[in-house]
Enzyme design. Structure first.
Site, PDB file in Angstrom:
ATOM      1  N   TYR A  53       0.562   2.641 -12.867  1.00  0.00           N
ATOM      2  CA  TYR A  53       0.084   3.850 -12.175  1.00  0.00           C
ATOM      3  C   TYR A  53      -1.397   4.025 -12.433  1.00  0.00           C
ATOM      4  O   TYR A  53      -1.858   3.833 -13.562  1.00  0.00           O
ATOM      5  CB  TYR A  53       0.815   5.095 -12.688  1.00  0.00           C
ATOM      6  CG  TYR A  53       1.850   5.577 -11.699  1.00  0.00           C
ATOM      7  CD1 TYR A  53       1.457   6.147 -10.500  1.00  0.00           C
ATOM      8  CD2 TYR A  53       3.201   5.430 -11.959  1.00  0.00           C
ATOM      9  CE1 TYR A  53       2.391   6.564  -9.575  1.00  0.00           C
ATOM     10  CE2 TYR A  53       4.151   5.847 -11.038  1.00  0.00           C
ATOM     11  CZ  TYR A  53       3.740   6.416  -9.837  1.00  0.00           C
ATOM     12  OH  TYR A  53       4.652   6.830  -8.929  1.00  0.00           O
ATOM     13  N   GLU A  55      -3.317   6.836 -10.720  1.00  0.00           N
ATOM     14  CA  GLU A  55      -3.751   7.979  -9.887  1.00  0.00           C
ATOM     15  C   GLU A  55      -5.183   8.371 -10.263  1.00  0.00           C
ATOM     16  O   GLU A  55      -5.535   8.391 -11.447  1.00  0.00           O
ATOM     17  CB  GLU A  55      -2.831   9.177 -10.128  1.00  0.00           C
ATOM     18  CG  GLU A  55      -1.551   9.101  -9.330  1.00  0.00           C
ATOM     19  CD  GLU A  55      -0.651  10.312  -9.579  1.00  0.00           C
ATOM     20  OE1 GLU A  55      -1.076  11.271 -10.245  1.00  0.00           O
ATOM     21  OE2 GLU A  55       0.492  10.274  -9.089  1.00  0.00           O
ATOM     22  N   ASP A 199     -11.500   4.040  14.762  1.00  0.00           N
ATOM     23  CA  ASP A 199     -10.334   3.349  14.208  1.00  0.00           C
ATOM     24  C   ASP A 199     -10.439   1.882  14.614  1.00  0.00           C
ATOM     25  O   ASP A 199     -10.145   1.512  15.750  1.00  0.00           O
ATOM     26  CB  ASP A 199      -9.062   3.999  14.768  1.00  0.00           C
ATOM     27  CG  ASP A 199      -7.794   3.319  14.268  1.00  0.00           C
ATOM     28  OD1 ASP A 199      -7.890   2.222  13.678  1.00  0.00           O
ATOM     29  OD2 ASP A 199      -6.706   3.878  14.490  1.00  0.00           O
ATOM     30  N   THR A 225      -6.993  -0.939   9.213  1.00  0.00           N
ATOM     31  CA  THR A 225      -5.984  -1.660   8.442  1.00  0.00           C
ATOM     32  C   THR A 225      -6.666  -2.909   7.880  1.00  0.00           C
ATOM     33  O   THR A 225      -7.762  -3.292   8.311  1.00  0.00           O
ATOM     34  CB  THR A 225      -4.786  -2.090   9.318  1.00  0.00           C
ATOM     35  OG1 THR A 225      -5.276  -2.813  10.440  1.00  0.00           O
ATOM     36  CG2 THR A 225      -3.983  -0.892   9.783  1.00  0.00           C
ATOM     37  N   LYS A 228      -4.839  -7.227   9.887  1.00  0.00           N
ATOM     38  CA  LYS A 228      -4.852  -7.776  11.254  1.00  0.00           C
ATOM     39  C   LYS A 228      -5.943  -8.862  11.309  1.00  0.00           C
ATOM     40  O   LYS A 228      -5.812  -9.868  10.634  1.00  0.00           O
ATOM     41  CB  LYS A 228      -5.042  -6.641  12.249  1.00  0.00           C
ATOM     42  CG  LYS A 228      -3.878  -5.630  12.161  1.00  0.00           C
ATOM     43  CD  LYS A 228      -3.951  -4.528  13.164  1.00  0.00           C
ATOM     44  CE  LYS A 228      -2.701  -3.694  13.100  1.00  0.00           C
ATOM     45  NZ  LYS A 228      -2.909  -2.287  12.827  1.00  0.00           N
ATOM     46  N   ARG A 234      -1.085  -6.243   3.825  1.00  0.00           N
ATOM     47  CA  ARG A 234      -0.701  -5.065   4.602  1.00  0.00           C
ATOM     48  C   ARG A 234      -1.256  -3.830   3.905  1.00  0.00           C
ATOM     49  O   ARG A 234      -0.885  -3.543   2.765  1.00  0.00           O
ATOM     50  CB  ARG A 234       0.831  -5.028   4.631  1.00  0.00           C
ATOM     51  CG  ARG A 234       1.493  -4.052   5.558  1.00  0.00           C
ATOM     52  CD  ARG A 234       2.859  -4.574   5.935  1.00  0.00           C
ATOM     53  NE  ARG A 234       2.659  -5.784   6.717  1.00  0.00           N
ATOM     54  CZ  ARG A 234       2.325  -5.789   8.013  1.00  0.00           C
ATOM     55  NH1 ARG A 234       2.204  -4.666   8.688  1.00  0.00           N
ATOM     56  NH2 ARG A 234       2.134  -6.921   8.643  1.00  0.00           N
TER      57      ARG A 234
HETATM   58  N1  PLP Z   1      -4.648   2.369  14.200  1.00  0.00           N
HETATM   59  C1  PLP Z   1      -4.502   1.392  15.111  1.00  0.00           C
HETATM   60  C2  PLP Z   1      -5.505   1.276  16.223  1.00  0.00           C
HETATM   61  C3  PLP Z   1      -3.440   0.498  15.013  1.00  0.00           C
HETATM   62  O1  PLP Z   1      -3.289  -0.457  15.946  1.00  0.00           O
HETATM   63  C4  PLP Z   1      -2.525   0.630  13.941  1.00  0.00           C
HETATM   64  C5  PLP Z   1      -1.395  -0.291  13.774  1.00  0.00           C
HETATM   65  O2  PLP Z   1      -1.032  -1.065  14.578  1.00  0.00           O
HETATM   66  C6  PLP Z   1      -2.711   1.682  13.041  1.00  0.00           C
HETATM   67  C7  PLP Z   1      -3.784   2.531  13.201  1.00  0.00           C
HETATM   68  C8  PLP Z   1      -1.712   1.990  11.962  1.00  0.00           C
HETATM   69  O3  PLP Z   1      -1.521   1.059  11.018  1.00  0.00           O
HETATM   70  P1  PLP Z   1      -0.187   1.033  10.131  1.00  0.00           P
HETATM   71  O4  PLP Z   1       0.842   0.339  10.944  1.00  0.00           O
HETATM   72  O5  PLP Z   1      -0.636   0.277   8.924  1.00  0.00           O
HETATM   73  O6  PLP Z   1       0.190   2.443   9.802  1.00  0.00           O
END
Ligand code: PLP
Length: 418
Positions: A53, A55, A199, A225, A228, A234
């Site tokens: 842990y 935190e 994002d 993320t 990808k 992950r």
């Molecule tokens: N934002 C976008 C544009 C995504 O394509 C994804 C996942 O495919 C996410 C956020 C969320 O990721 P997670 O699946 O890790 O929650």
């Protein structure tokens, strides 16, 4: 017990894992949000860092015994800041969804208006979908792509922003095959006094390698993320300007998460290090060249693509002229060892469980070392399955044999032991 291998300790699980390893080796991974993490990334993810842990943040923990966790997380933070050129990084996010949750939590209040791309048009669930926290805690409004050509229409987005007056605009998508103009999003947001959250979950690797325009200068907060195009474990991370650093850190912990997954943070650090190496730019560049070769091959086979092509790692195939749903097409492809996902196309007449599209992508095949020639061949194999297998199922055996040959010529995890 503690020193036994998985195969010795739990043969039942080892058998399932072995079968999955074999599946990954013998199928073409064409899902654009997936990739093959390196052995080094997996070693860190499967390490003793899972045992603790931690935190809090480096130097300021709520648990004792964190000396090496501080060093490790700080290394990860420093690498993320350097790779993306950001003032501040938070690397504790378990998922991209939690990254977006934390970003909104840091910047706006429940009930505030947000403006984003809807799932139906290529956005993500966390961009205001009614079934998601983002559509329930905030007031979602949406921008779309053009009905005529599938491209984002920035003049229209500006018009909607003037009408809606959102507190926050999300720039980014899950199924958009073109460059995103973050600078234009900034200008639109500035006109109406909104924050910009970019994002880059899908395109983070392209951004890191400078194969896609940089969102950092134009965003208040960037979420991504790590699994990808970035090819890490992950997980997720957040990048932001210094002025939002403490709000973001508080939004992550204790706002939406408690104990961070320290083994995954270690694996993110390894992936960020890999992204600094010489071959990474070439890899990301090749992902795009492969996507363009695959797209061209599908066009030659009579497939329609939303926007007519791609600038990034994915394409959206419009199957309406093929008399088959996306789901049916993806199931057939899977029988020939090619895994694609079915996906809504903009203004899709079919429901989300059926869809009129598939969304092939090239990060996985590029990690295997495939180039334009193989990508073009994969286009032909996808076409053969979707065009012919519904009436002639024998095609599936023929294509599967060709896919296996490709997989064996471009092996992955060749000597991985369980
Ligand atoms: N934002 C976008 C544009 C995504 O394509 C994804 C996942 O495919 C996410 C956020 C969320 O990721 P997670 O699946 O890790 O929650």
């Amino acid at each position: 017990m503690i020193n036994r291998t998985l195969a010795q300790a739990d043969p039942q699980m080892a058998e399932i894992l072995g079968a999955e390893l074999n599946r990954q080796q013998e199928t073409l991974m064409l899902i654009p949000s997936e990739n093959y993490a390196s052995r080094a990334v997996m070693a860190a993810a499967g390490s003793v860092f899972t045992n603790k842990y931690a935190e809090g943040y480096p130097g300021n923990r709520y648990y004792n015994g964190c000396k090496f966790y501080d060093q490790m997380e700080q290394l990860c933070i420093d690498r993320a800041k350097k790779l993306f050129g950001a003032d501040h990084a938070n690397v504790q996010l378990h998922t991209g969804s939690q990254a977006n949750m934390a970003a909104y939590h840091a910047l706006i209040k429940p009930g505030d208006r947000i403006l984003a791309m809807s799932v139906a048009q290529g956005g993500h669930l966390t961009h205001g979908a009614p079934v998601n926290f983002s559509g329930q805690m905030y007031q979602p409004h949406f921008y779309s792509v053009s009905r005529e050509n599938g491209w984002l229409d920035y003049d229209e987005i500006a018009q909607i922003a003037r009408e809606v007056k959102p507190r926050l605009i999300v720039a980014g998508a899950s199924a958009y095959p073109r460059i995103i103009d973050f600078e234009r999003f900034r200008a639109i947001a500035d006109e109406v006094g909104a924050y910009v959250v970019s994002d880059i979950a899908h395109i983070a690797g392209l951004v890191a390698a400078k194969c896609h325009p940089d969102p950092i200068p134009f965003s208040d907060v960037v979420t991504t993320t790590t699994h990808k195009t970035l090819r890490g474990p992950r997980g997720a991370l957040i990048l932001c300007k210094s002025e939002y650093a403490s709000a973001i850190d508080r939004a992550v912990f204790p706002g939406v998460q408690a104990g961070p997954l320290m083994h995954i943070i270690a694996a993110k650090a390894v992936a960020l290090h890999e992204a600094e190496q010489v071959g990474f730019h070439e890899y990301q560049h090749q992902i795009i060249s492969n996507a363009q070769a695959l797209a061209q091959s599908l066009l030659e086979e009579g497939f329609d693509l939303i926007t007519g092509g791609t600038d990034n790692h994915l394409m959206l195939v419009d199957l309406r002229n093929k008399n088959i749903s996306g789901h049916e097409a993806a199931d057939l492809c899977e029988q020939a060892n090619m895994v694609v996902n079915f996906n809504l196309i903009p203004y899709d007449p079919r429901p989300p469980r059926e869809t009129s599209g598939i969304r092939p992508g090239t990060p996985g095949i590029t990690t295997r070392g495939m180039k334009e020639a193989e990508a073009a061949l994969i286009g032909k194999l996808l076409a053969r399955v979707i065009n012919d297998a519904p009436t002639n199922p024998a095609v599936l055996d023929e294509v599967r044999a060709q896919v296996l040959e490709l997989c064996h010529s471009f092996p992955i995890y060749a000597d991985l032991e369980i």
